[in-house]
Design a protein around this motif. Sequence first.
Motif, PDB file in Angstrom:
ATOM      1  N   ALA A  46       0.819  -1.215   0.000  1.00  0.00           N
ATOM      2  CA  ALA A  46       0.000   0.000   0.000  1.00  0.00           C
ATOM      3  C   ALA A  46       0.857   1.271   0.000  1.00  0.00           C
ATOM      4  CB  ALA A  46      -0.941  -0.003   1.194  1.00  0.00           C
ATOM      5  N   GLU A  47       1.964   1.243   0.722  1.00  0.00           N
ATOM      6  CA  GLU A  47       2.827   2.426   0.812  1.00  0.00           C
ATOM      7  C   GLU A  47       3.404   2.822  -0.547  1.00  0.00           C
ATOM      8  OE1 GLU A  47       3.321  -0.306   2.959  1.00  0.00           O
ATOM      9  OE2 GLU A  47       2.115   0.657   4.514  1.00  0.00           O
ATOM     10  N   ASP A  48       3.520   1.859  -1.460  1.00  0.00           N
ATOM     11  CA  ASP A  48       4.041   2.154  -2.793  1.00  0.00           C
ATOM     12  C   ASP A  48       3.156   3.148  -3.531  1.00  0.00           C
ATOM     13  OD1 ASP A  48       6.227   0.421  -2.553  1.00  0.00           O
ATOM     14  OD2 ASP A  48       5.078  -1.280  -3.326  1.00  0.00           O
ATOM     15  N   PHE A  49       1.886   3.176  -3.180  1.00  0.00           N
ATOM     16  CA  PHE A  49       0.942   4.042  -3.881  1.00  0.00           C
ATOM     17  C   PHE A  49       0.788   5.414  -3.225  1.00  0.00           C
ATOM     18  CE2 PHE A  49      -0.092  -0.109  -5.491  1.00  0.00           C
ATOM     19  CZ  PHE A  49      -0.347   0.136  -6.827  1.00  0.00           C
ATOM     20  N   ALA A  50       1.476   5.657  -2.124  1.00  0.00           N
ATOM     21  CA  ALA A  50       1.345   6.932  -1.413  1.00  0.00           C
ATOM     22  C   ALA A  50       1.684   8.125  -2.301  1.00  0.00           C
ATOM     23  CB  ALA A  50       2.224   6.932  -0.166  1.00  0.00           C
ATOM     24  N   ASN A  51       2.688   7.985  -3.137  1.00  0.00           N
ATOM     25  CA  ASN A  51       3.092   9.087  -4.019  1.00  0.00           C
ATOM     26  C   ASN A  51       2.854   8.751  -5.490  1.00  0.00           C
ATOM     27  OD1 ASN A  51       4.067  10.842  -1.954  1.00  0.00           O
ATOM     28  ND2 ASN A  51       5.832   9.496  -1.741  1.00  0.00           N
TER      29      ASN A  51
ATOM     30  N   LEU B 280       7.209   3.609 -10.597  1.00  0.00           N
ATOM     31  CA  LEU B 280       7.123   2.655  -9.487  1.00  0.00           C
ATOM     32  C   LEU B 280       7.457   1.244  -9.964  1.00  0.00           C
ATOM     33  CD1 LEU B 280       6.244   1.668  -6.645  1.00  0.00           C
ATOM     34  CD2 LEU B 280       3.892   1.629  -7.540  1.00  0.00           C
ATOM     35  N   ILE B 281       6.832   0.820 -11.051  1.00  0.00           N
ATOM     36  CA  ILE B 281       7.066  -0.521 -11.569  1.00  0.00           C
ATOM     37  C   ILE B 281       8.520  -0.657 -12.034  1.00  0.00           C
ATOM     38  CG2 ILE B 281       6.392  -2.253 -13.289  1.00  0.00           C
ATOM     39  CD1 ILE B 281       4.245  -1.432 -11.076  1.00  0.00           C
ATOM     40  N   ASP B 282       9.008   0.343 -12.727  1.00  0.00           N
ATOM     41  CA  ASP B 282      10.396   0.342 -13.208  1.00  0.00           C
ATOM     42  C   ASP B 282      11.368   0.202 -12.044  1.00  0.00           C
ATOM     43  OD1 ASP B 282      12.429   0.487 -15.147  1.00  0.00           O
ATOM     44  OD2 ASP B 282      12.547   2.669 -14.997  1.00  0.00           O
ATOM     45  N   SER B 283      11.163   0.968 -10.985  1.00  0.00           N
ATOM     46  CA  SER B 283      12.079   0.905  -9.841  1.00  0.00           C
ATOM     47  C   SER B 283      11.989  -0.434  -9.119  1.00  0.00           C
ATOM     48  CB  SER B 283      11.823   2.062  -8.871  1.00  0.00           C
ATOM     49  OG  SER B 283      10.582   1.916  -8.215  1.00  0.00           O
ATOM     50  N   LYS B 284      10.795  -1.008  -9.019  1.00  0.00           N
ATOM     51  CA  LYS B 284      10.638  -2.316  -8.375  1.00  0.00           C
ATOM     52  C   LYS B 284      11.356  -3.409  -9.182  1.00  0.00           C
ATOM     53  CE  LYS B 284       7.886  -1.691  -4.801  1.00  0.00           C
ATOM     54  NZ  LYS B 284       8.132  -2.205  -3.460  1.00  0.00           N
TER      55      LYS B 284
END
Length: 81
Positions: free
Chosen positions: A59-64, A74-78
């Motif tokens: 859930a925290e991934d979606f904060a920003n 986000l996906i690229d960094s993961k």
Amino acid sequence: MKRDEIISKIDDFLVEEFEVEQSEISETANLKETLDLDSLDYVDLVVAVESSFGIKLVAEDFANTHTFEDFYSLIDSKLKQ
């Protein structure tokens, strides 16, 4: 996986699963508003991304994560972790 491949894969999924027009997806568009996401839709989105890319999202991934660009990043960094 290259960034343009990530974007293409995500966009194809979003068009198919969320029945959004490709023309509505742009890097600066608001992800939640464009896809009309509710809490269940977020779960569907997370499950699909995790299975498609073999990553884990919390859930925290979606904060920003507000725009499609934020989501692609986000996906690229993961994937790089």
